[in-house]
Design a protein around this motif. Structure first.
Motif, PDB file in Angstrom:
ATOM      1  N   SER A  59       0.775  -1.194   0.039  1.00 56.28           N
ATOM      2  CA  SER A  59       0.069  -0.055   0.133  1.00 56.28           C
ATOM      3  C   SER A  59       0.866   1.155  -0.033  1.00 56.28           C
ATOM      4  N   ASP A  60       1.973   1.182   0.701  1.00 57.97           N
ATOM      5  CA  ASP A  60       2.863   2.498   0.308  1.00 57.97           C
ATOM      6  C   ASP A  60       3.504   2.769  -0.868  1.00 57.97           C
ATOM      7  N   SER A  63       0.626   5.566  -1.514  1.00 57.32           N
ATOM      8  CA  SER A  63       0.414   6.506  -0.664  1.00 57.32           C
ATOM      9  C   SER A  63       0.840   7.763  -1.228  1.00 57.32           C
ATOM     10  N   HIS A  74      -6.341   1.773   2.208  1.00 57.60           N
ATOM     11  CA  HIS A  74      -5.624   1.602   0.914  1.00 57.60           C
ATOM     12  C   HIS A  74      -6.377   0.316  -0.051  1.00 57.60           C
ATOM     13  N   SER A  75      -6.626   0.795  -1.212  1.00 57.90           N
ATOM     14  CA  SER A  75      -7.434  -0.160  -2.165  1.00 57.90           C
ATOM     15  C   SER A  75      -6.742  -0.144  -3.307  1.00 57.90           C
ATOM     16  N   VAL A  85      -6.862   3.252  -7.599  1.00 55.55           N
ATOM     17  CA  VAL A  85      -5.969   3.209  -6.421  1.00 55.55           C
ATOM     18  C   VAL A  85      -6.880   4.276  -5.546  1.00 55.55           C
ATOM     19  N   ASP A  87      -6.653   5.952  -1.186  1.00 58.47           N
ATOM     20  CA  ASP A  87      -6.094   5.904   0.088  1.00 58.47           C
ATOM     21  C   ASP A  87      -6.890   6.525   1.043  1.00 58.47           C
TER      22      ASP A  87
END
Length: 107
Positions: A59-60, A63, A74-75, A85, A87
């Protein structure tokens, strides 16, 4: 929400003192393949390898703040060849609404 995966990975590499070429070699792909991955529609397995070799959560890579271990959502949704995407919850809902609109589904 549009995320620049390439810029985020470059920033993460810079923070760790490595180049994209170094990262490509660590994950076992050609630098050109890494470039195509970061600027195209990457496979989940490649994203996982990038995150693992950079020592960050998957997920980073998406970000917008580069804050790790945050409590935000986060998806990643891949639907009909498009990647969405999010956040946060509002962006996730917007992505879902966009998909529904394209498919003629009313929420």
């Amino acid at each position: 929400m549009k995320v620049n995966l390439s810029a985020i990975v470059k920033d993460l590499c810079r923070m760790q003192g490595i180049t994209l070429k170094d990262l490509a070699h660590k994950i076992g792909i050609a630098p050109e393949s890494l470039s195509r991955t970061l600027n195209g529609n990457p496979q989940l397995s490649t994203l996982e390898a990038i995150a693992s070799n950079l020592g960050v959560n998957l997920s980073d890579l998406f970000s917008t703040s580069h804050e790790t271990n945050s409590a935000s959502l986060h998806s990643i949704i891949v639907y009909n060849g498009n990647t969405y995407v999010s956040d946060n919850l509002n962006n996730l809902i917007s992505s879902i609404k966009e998909i529904c609109t394209k498919e003629g589904i009313e929420l």
